[in-house]
Write a protein that holds these residues in place. Structure first.
Motif, PDB file in Angstrom:
ATOM      1  N   GLN A  32     -48.768  -0.620 -84.508  1.00 54.96           N
ATOM      2  CA  GLN A  32     -48.607  -1.614 -83.445  1.00 54.96           C
ATOM      3  C   GLN A  32     -49.607  -2.743 -83.686  1.00 54.96           C
ATOM      4  N   THR A  33     -49.142  -3.961 -83.711  1.00 57.33           N
ATOM      5  CA  THR A  33     -50.008  -5.107 -83.950  1.00 57.33           C
ATOM      6  C   THR A  33     -51.130  -5.153 -82.916  1.00 57.33           C
ATOM      7  N   GLY A  34     -52.353  -5.289 -83.398  1.00 56.39           N
ATOM      8  CA  GLY A  34     -53.512  -5.415 -82.528  1.00 56.39           C
ATOM      9  C   GLY A  34     -54.181  -4.104 -82.172  1.00 56.39           C
ATOM     10  N   TYR A  35     -53.546  -2.981 -82.479  1.00 58.05           N
ATOM     11  CA  TYR A  35     -54.136  -1.669 -82.187  1.00 58.05           C
ATOM     12  C   TYR A  35     -55.208  -1.349 -83.214  1.00 58.05           C
ATOM     13  N   LEU A  36     -56.371  -0.881 -82.744  1.00 62.85           N
ATOM     14  CA  LEU A  36     -57.468  -0.565 -83.651  1.00 62.85           C
ATOM     15  C   LEU A  36     -57.750   0.931 -83.737  1.00 62.85           C
ATOM     16  N   SER A  37     -57.894   1.589 -82.578  1.00 62.33           N
ATOM     17  CA  SER A  37     -58.209   3.017 -82.599  1.00 62.33           C
ATOM     18  C   SER A  37     -58.090   3.587 -81.188  1.00 62.33           C
ATOM     19  N   SER A  38     -58.151   4.918 -81.133  1.00 64.61           N
ATOM     20  CA  SER A  38     -58.213   5.578 -79.827  1.00 64.61           C
ATOM     21  C   SER A  38     -58.803   6.962 -80.004  1.00 64.61           C
ATOM     22  N   GLU A  39     -59.290   7.494 -78.894  1.00 65.18           N
ATOM     23  CA  GLU A  39     -59.811   8.850 -78.879  1.00 65.18           C
ATOM     24  C   GLU A  39     -59.428   9.493 -77.556  1.00 65.18           C
ATOM     25  N   THR A  40     -59.284  10.812 -77.579  1.00 64.18           N
ATOM     26  CA  THR A  40     -58.879  11.560 -76.396  1.00 64.18           C
ATOM     27  C   THR A  40     -60.001  12.524 -76.030  1.00 64.18           C
ATOM     28  N   LEU A  41     -60.418  12.476 -74.766  1.00 65.69           N
ATOM     29  CA  LEU A  41     -61.509  13.309 -74.279  1.00 65.69           C
ATOM     30  C   LEU A  41     -61.040  14.163 -73.110  1.00 65.69           C
ATOM     31  N   LYS A  42     -61.496  15.408 -73.084  1.00 63.81           N
ATOM     32  CA  LYS A  42     -61.199  16.339 -71.997  1.00 63.81           C
ATOM     33  C   LYS A  42     -62.430  16.434 -71.109  1.00 63.81           C
ATOM     34  N   ARG A  43     -62.262  16.163 -69.825  1.00 68.48           N
ATOM     35  CA  ARG A  43     -63.405  16.182 -68.913  1.00 68.48           C
ATOM     36  C   ARG A  43     -63.857  17.622 -68.661  1.00 68.48           C
ATOM     37  N   ILE A  44     -65.147  17.859 -68.774  1.00 70.13           N
ATOM     38  CA  ILE A  44     -65.703  19.202 -68.636  1.00 70.13           C
ATOM     39  C   ILE A  44     -65.775  19.634 -67.175  1.00 70.13           C
ATOM     40  N   ASP A  45     -66.207  18.748 -66.292  1.00 64.35           N
ATOM     41  CA  ASP A  45     -66.444  19.127 -64.895  1.00 64.35           C
ATOM     42  C   ASP A  45     -65.235  18.911 -63.983  1.00 64.35           C
ATOM     43  N   ALA A  46     -64.110  18.505 -64.543  1.00 67.59           N
ATOM     44  CA  ALA A  46     -62.889  18.290 -63.746  1.00 67.59           C
ATOM     45  C   ALA A  46     -61.694  18.777 -64.563  1.00 67.59           C
ATOM     46  N   PRO A  47     -61.369  20.050 -64.454  1.00 68.24           N
ATOM     47  CA  PRO A  47     -60.262  20.595 -65.243  1.00 68.24           C
ATOM     48  C   PRO A  47     -58.973  19.797 -65.049  1.00 68.24           C
ATOM     49  N   GLY A  48     -58.276  19.599 -66.148  1.00 69.12           N
ATOM     50  CA  GLY A  48     -57.004  18.896 -66.094  1.00 69.12           C
ATOM     51  C   GLY A  48     -57.106  17.391 -66.252  1.00 69.12           C
ATOM     52  N   GLU A  49     -58.321  16.852 -66.293  1.00 74.73           N
ATOM     53  CA  GLU A  49     -58.478  15.401 -66.443  1.00 74.73           C
ATOM     54  C   GLU A  49     -58.711  15.047 -67.910  1.00 74.73           C
TER      55      GLU A  49
END
Length: 94
Positions: A32-49
Motif C-alpha cells: 500500500q502506497t505510503g505504508y511503512l510498518s506496523s506492530e501488534t501488542l497485547k495488553r497485559i493488564d486488560a485481557p482481550g485488548e
C-alpha cells in the motif's frame, strides 16, 4: 510521518479470531502506497485488548487505506467480534 494507534477489545474466546483478522489486514496492506510498518501488542493488564501501531508517510496515505474496500471488508468482520468500537488515534511527528 504519522503513527496511527488502533485499539480493539474482544472477549477472551475471540482473541485468536481477532489476531487472524489483524494478520489479514497486515497481508492486505503490504505494498500500500505510503505504508511503512506496523506492530501488534497485547495488553497485559486488560485481557482481550490489542493495540496496533501503524506508521505511514502521511495522513493522506493513511486515509486512502482507511477508506479502501480491502480494509473495510476485514474491519467489518472485526466489528462483529468486538465488545466495543475500534478506536483510532493519529499522531504526527514533530
Amino acid at each position: 510521518m504519522i503513527k496511527v494507534l488502533i485499539r480493539r477489545k474482544v472477549p477472551d474466546d475471540q482473541h485468536d479470531a481477532l489476531i487472524a483478522l489483524i494478520n489479514q489486514l497486515r497481508s492486505a496492506i503490504i505494498g500500500q502506497t505510503g505504508y511503512l510498518s506496523s506492530e501488534t501488542l497485547k495488553r497485559i493488564d486488560a485481557p482481550g485488548e490489542i493495540l496496533v501501531i501503524s506508521k505511514w508517510q502521511s495522513h493522506f496515505y493513511w486515509n486512502a487505506w482507511y477508506e479502501s474496500d480491502a480494509r473495510t471488508r476485514i474491519q467489518e468482520k472485526i466489528d462483529q467480534l468486538q465488545n466495543s468500537q475500534t478506536q483510532y488515534e493519529i499522531y504526527e511527528y514533530e
